[in-house]
Design a protein around this motif. Structure first.
Motif, mmCIF file in Angstrom:
data_model
loop_
_atom_site.group_PDB
_atom_site.id
_atom_site.type_symbol
_atom_site.label_atom_id
_atom_site.label_comp_id
_atom_site.label_asym_id
_atom_site.label_seq_id
_atom_site.Cartn_x
_atom_site.Cartn_y
_atom_site.Cartn_z
ATOM 1 N N GLU A 1 0.813 -1.219 0.000
ATOM 2 C CA GLU A 1 0.000 0.000 0.000
ATOM 3 C C GLU A 1 0.849 1.272 0.000
ATOM 4 O OE1 GLU A 1 -3.240 -0.160 2.832
ATOM 5 O OE2 GLU A 1 -3.499 -2.310 2.467
ATOM 6 N N TYR B 1 3.798 1.508 -1.413
ATOM 7 C CA TYR B 1 4.284 1.573 -2.805
ATOM 8 C C TYR B 1 3.209 2.164 -3.714
ATOM 9 C CZ TYR B 1 5.529 0.016 -7.499
ATOM 10 O OH TYR B 1 5.805 -0.028 -8.852
ATOM 11 N N ALA B 2 1.961 1.689 -3.536
ATOM 12 C CA ALA B 2 0.860 2.183 -4.361
ATOM 13 C C ALA B 2 0.673 3.680 -4.163
ATOM 14 C CB ALA B 2 -0.428 1.434 -4.022
ATOM 15 N N GLN C 1 3.437 5.646 -5.921
ATOM 16 C CA GLN C 1 3.282 5.637 -7.374
ATOM 17 C C GLN C 1 2.146 6.542 -7.831
ATOM 18 O OE1 GLN C 1 5.306 3.885 -9.702
ATOM 19 N NE2 GLN C 1 6.534 3.857 -7.839
ATOM 20 N N LEU C 2 1.046 6.501 -7.100
ATOM 21 C CA LEU C 2 -0.124 7.287 -7.496
ATOM 22 C C LEU C 2 0.095 8.781 -7.300
ATOM 23 C CD1 LEU C 2 -2.945 4.977 -6.099
ATOM 24 C CD2 LEU C 2 -2.146 5.176 -8.454
ATOM 25 N N VAL D 1 -4.509 0.062 -4.571
ATOM 26 C CA VAL D 1 -3.484 -0.786 -5.191
ATOM 27 C C VAL D 1 -3.769 -0.980 -6.678
ATOM 28 C CG1 VAL D 1 -2.447 -3.086 -5.172
ATOM 29 C CG2 VAL D 1 -3.003 -1.949 -3.007
ATOM 30 N N SER D 2 -5.028 -1.208 -7.023
ATOM 31 C CA SER D 2 -5.400 -1.469 -8.414
ATOM 32 C C SER D 2 -5.102 -0.282 -9.330
ATOM 33 C CB SER D 2 -6.888 -1.822 -8.491
ATOM 34 O OG SER D 2 -7.269 -2.123 -9.816
ATOM 35 N N VAL E 1 -2.635 1.478 -9.504
ATOM 36 C CA VAL E 1 -1.245 1.487 -9.980
ATOM 37 C C VAL E 1 -1.169 0.926 -11.396
ATOM 38 C CG1 VAL E 1 1.069 0.541 -9.572
ATOM 39 C CG2 VAL E 1 -0.313 1.340 -7.646
ATOM 40 N N ASN F 1 -0.748 -2.437 -12.149
ATOM 41 C CA ASN F 1 0.143 -3.603 -12.216
ATOM 42 C C ASN F 1 -0.689 -4.848 -11.907
ATOM 43 O OD1 ASN F 1 1.971 -5.708 -11.448
ATOM 44 N ND2 ASN F 1 3.571 -4.184 -11.110
ATOM 45 N N ASP G 1 -1.883 -6.644 -8.388
ATOM 46 C CA ASP G 1 -3.302 -6.804 -8.060
ATOM 47 C C ASP G 1 -3.598 -8.221 -7.582
ATOM 48 O OD1 ASP G 1 -3.909 -4.226 -8.708
ATOM 49 O OD2 ASP G 1 -4.873 -4.690 -10.613
ATOM 50 N N TYR H 1 -2.076 -8.896 -4.177
ATOM 51 C CA TYR H 1 -2.803 -8.240 -3.091
ATOM 52 C C TYR H 1 -4.151 -8.916 -2.861
ATOM 53 C CZ TYR H 1 -4.570 -4.495 -0.109
ATOM 54 O OH TYR H 1 -5.065 -3.789 0.963
#
Length: 208
Positions: A85, A87-88, A91-92, A134-135, A137, A139, A143, A146
């Motif tokens: 989370e 990381y997500a 990135q976002l 997460v979604s 992102v 990837n 997904d 997770y």
């Protein structure tokens, strides 16, 4: 149309395993078969699949038992969720792609689910809140990874709500903090809010 095994697996994973009263309990294959409307064979097949995922224990001469989450499993779950989370969020924020409308809608839905009877639905929406993060992102491997945590995440969340009065209100505040940080484009604050949320849940679970 879903097969009998698929129906049994989904029912066990989403309904039985997330029931706080079933933690540590032995399961009756016949009772489950009657409840779901299948024979005992699909129940056995679903239990074998859940046992392979370490979600139930198959005890010789006793049957299948819902394996309670151990302290180690809870710590590892929160640690892994934190890695993904954070990381997500990073990135976002860096890409300006946080799904704010979706997250806000899910949080508003959680605000409508504050009774004890709605605890499981509250946690189901809680999972959707985090998985939406997460979604976003983009990837697909991340997904799937997770989503593999979903059953344990939902189980832990429901147990946490029952362990501490007022936990639902605290979760809402913690989600608001995550949203505020994302809206401000502050990755560091978003990661700190995620850490606080997961650490709070961990403390409740370990204290239970």
């Amino acid at each position: 149309m879903a097969s009998g095994r698929e129906r049994a697996y989904a029912y066990l994973k989403d309904t039985v395993l997330t029931d706080p009263e079933m933690q540590g309990a032995f399961l009756s294959e016949q009772e489950l078969a009657d409840r779901i409307g299948v024979s005992r064979t699909p129940i056995r097949e679903a239990l074998l699949q859940l046992a392979a995922e370490d979600l139930v224990e198959l005890v010789p001469k006793r049957g299948a038992r819902v394996a309670p989450l151990t302290g180690r499993e809870i710590r590892e779950l929160m640690e892994l969720r934190g890695i993904v989370e954070r990381y997500a969020a990073q990135q976002l924020v860096s890409g300006g792609r946080a799904p704010m409308a979706e997250l806000r809608s899910l949080l508003e839905r959680q605000h409508e689910l504050t009774s004890v009877e709605q605890a499981r639905e509250f946690i189901a929406v809680d999972h959707r809140f985090h998985s939406a993060l997460v979604s976003a992102v983009g990837n697909s491997l991340l997904d799937r990874h997770y989503d593999g945590l979903r059953s344990r995440q939902v189980r832990a969340g429901v147990v946490a709500l029952f362990n501490q009065q007022g936990r639902q209100e605290a979760v809402l505040e913690e989600h608001e903090a995550i949203l505020d940080a994302l809206a401000a484009g502050d990755a560091q604050a978003a990661c700190a809010a995620i850490d606080h949320h997961l650490e709070s849940t961990l403390k409740v679970l370990l204290a239970g």
